[in-house]
Design an enzyme around this catalytic site. Structure first.
Site: not given
Length: 217
Positions: A118, A121-123, A126
């Site tokens: 999502w 979070i995961c975008l 990083p």
């Protein structure tokens, strides 16, 4: 001025020669709680982005999180790179997985393009983390999505404030091409637009029909 802070001039534009794409966690579990966008739109856009990257010979890294529970990466995306086994992580932040970082480093490229589920979070993790490593970081909001529109929009603002650049998937494709005189990559663009470009694909098909009709006269 480092590459990660330069946001103007020709050097700030994406090139196929200096780009690397990282596609993160486009998996069934993530799609199940995607509410910022229509899921089919994200599928269309991320697969279009992947096909464009392949057409321009841009290195593309696929990664998943706990795929044994969250599911394999979606078939449409895996089909673009059938020989590539996605890096399966436990970390929410893919930039904390040394395999992902090393895969990017091996390309020797500094324009780093992310899309993920999502967004918040995961975008975001990083994107913000990799900015510290002197990359010129871009992210693709319309090939990403969050658990709500608010979550997605707040994450986009957070990444911009950190210094990353937002760009949509067709913007990436167009920036890689930049000049229609670069005829070698036009067929790849045409194929991607027809399959994933919506109205642009329809218009292109119509143009091709007109050209063919003219040739028959």
């Amino acid at each position: 001025m480092t590459s990660s802070t330069r946001k103007f001039g020709l050097e700030a534009l994406l090139t196929p020669q200096n780009s690397v794409v990282v596609l993160i966690d486009h998996q069934p579990f993530q799609f199940a709680n995607l509410h910022s966008h229509e899921p089919t739109m994200i599928v269309n856009n991320v697969v279009g982005l992947a096909k464009a990257a392949k057409g321009f010979k841009v290195p593309t890294i696929l990664t998943t999180v706990t795929e044994e529970r969250g599911g394999y990466i979606i078939k449409g995306l895996q089909d673009v790179f059938p020989e590539q086994k996605p890096i399966n992580r436990t970390t929410l932040n893919s930039w904390e997985d040394s395999r992902v970082v090393e895969a990017v480093k091996k390309t020797g490229r500094k324009q780093l393009i992310f899309a993920a589920l999502w967004t918040e979070i995961c975008l975001a993790y990083p994107v913000i983390h990799s900015l510290a490593d002197d990359y010129d970081v871009f992210f693709v909001p319309d090939a990403s999505g969050g658990t709500s529109r608010e979550a997605h929009d707040l994450a986009v603002q957070r990444m911009i404030q950190a210094g990353a650049t937002p760009i949509n998937w067709m913007g990436v494709l167009s920036e890689w091409q930049r000049d229609w005189a670069r005829e070698a990559t036009v067929p790849a663009i045409a194929e991607v637009l027809v399959a994933h470009g919506g109205g642009s694909g329809i218009a292109f098909q119509w143009e091709m029909q007109l050209l063919k009709a003219g040739e028959k006269k």
